[in-house]
Design an enzyme around this catalytic site. Structure first.
Site, PDB file in Angstrom:
ATOM      1  CE  LYS A  11    -113.992   0.283  70.673  1.00 50.06           C
ATOM      2  NZ  LYS A  11    -112.513   0.277  70.742  1.00 50.06           N
ATOM      3  CG  ASP A 139    -114.183  -2.344  67.070  1.00 50.32           C
ATOM      4  OD1 ASP A 139    -113.859  -3.559  66.970  1.00 50.32           O
ATOM      5  OD2 ASP A 139    -113.726  -1.334  67.532  1.00 50.32           O
TER       6      ASP A 139
END
Length: 320
Positions: A11, A139
């Site tokens: 990401k 995350d």
């Protein structure tokens, strides 16, 4: 089946604001996650004996400090299984740089949860997987769904946003990493510097995109750049190479540039490849494409003989 493979995608953060310190000691965040095509491969394989992680990439821990190990243990406990997790080896094919702000460890953990759920053939509710993921790290829940999403709290409260239209992304990876612990310690020690980010001009995320959540500002960028001036140098190099917007991802050390056209991103990658930094070309992934690419792949026992397994394991470090 004998094993399950899952692509564990990286990401970037299109925006990251630190809103303060929570009562639990973690930082309150508001961030915009964006999944990208760069990925590791996580393979969970049935094998009698103690739980183990295998990886041939230097610097990747093979013990309990690896989120993969903790993910397996957490899922095992949530299924109310007795004793330590066992009879599985997790093989990591690492392509995401470590300590780079790209979420490689968290992504590996999420992929492990998905792979083990399939490997163990247990009915697990999506909410149960999300709860396990949230307990592992900030995350991790994002990587269960990908796409473009708003992260609140520690970053573990994830809300889908309209997907960013497809963009080509150039990643610049320097020769140093930044641990999350150092990044937030530097931020806490230099908050006046961090607040100085408000003097920087917000960047417009290119393309027709209805969300105004992201302005390509990262509150951790200035404190980290004080310790590693290359951060600002990489951002400048990306803009000069044609990026429409550029920023540091997460807690660093990777910086990224957004491009609307592949040929422009390819030209920038070639131009920056000789700069002394590692230049990688990738692209953004919407939720639908992320789900397709991240779908667990089952390998049957007939396709994995002991001899083949031995060849795959050759040259890998294995910890039990």
């Amino acid at each position: 089946m004998s094993s399950v493979l899952v692509r564990a995608h990286a990401k970037i953060n299109l925006d990251l604001r630190v809103l303060g310190v929570r009562p639990d000691g973690f930082h309150e965040l508001r961030t915009v996650f964006q999944a990208i095509a760069l990925h590791d491969v996580v393979e969970c394989e049935l094998r009698e004996g103690p739980f183990a992680i295998a990886c041939d990439t230097a610097g990747v821990p093979l013990d309990h400090s690896n989120l993969v190990w903790r993910a397996a243990e957490a899922l095992w406990r949530s299924l109310r299984r007795a004793g330590p997790v066992r009879d599985v080896v997790v093989r990591l094919d690492k392509r995401i740089p470590v300590q780079a702000g790209l979420g490689g460890g968290s992504s590996n953990a999420a992929a492990t949860l998905l792979a083990l759920t399939r490997l163990w053939k247990v009915p697990v509710r999506p909410a149960q997987i999300t709860d396990v993921a949230a307990a592992l790290g900030a995350d991790v829940p994002f990587f269960l769904s990908g796409g473009t999403a708003l992260g609140l709290g520690r970053g573990d409260e994830v809300y889908p946003l309209a997907d960013l239209p497809r963009h080509w992304i150039v990643l610049l990876v320097p020769g140093f990493g930044v641990s999350s612990a150092d990044a937030y310690a530097w931020y806490d020690g230099e908050r006046d510097v961090a607040r100085g980010l408000s003097a920087r001009e917000p960047q417009h995320v290119p393309g027709p995109w209805p969300s105004r959540a992201a302005q390509m500002i990262n509150d951790l960028e200035a404190p980290i750049a004080r310790h590693h001036p290359e951060i600002d140098q990489m951002r400048t190099a990306l803009r000069r190479a044609g990026a429409l917007a550029a920023a540091m991802s997460g807690s660093g050390s990777t910086c990224f540039g957004l491009f609307q056209k592949r040929r422009d991103a390819e030209a920038a990658t070639e131009r920056l490849a000789g700069s002394g930094w590692r230049a990688l070309l990738t692209e953004s992934l919407g939720r639908g494409e992320y789900a397709r690419r991240s779908r667990p792949i089952v390998r049957r026992a007939a396709a994995s003989s002991p001899r083949a397994t031995g060849r795959r394991a050759a040259g890998r470090r294995v910890a039990r």
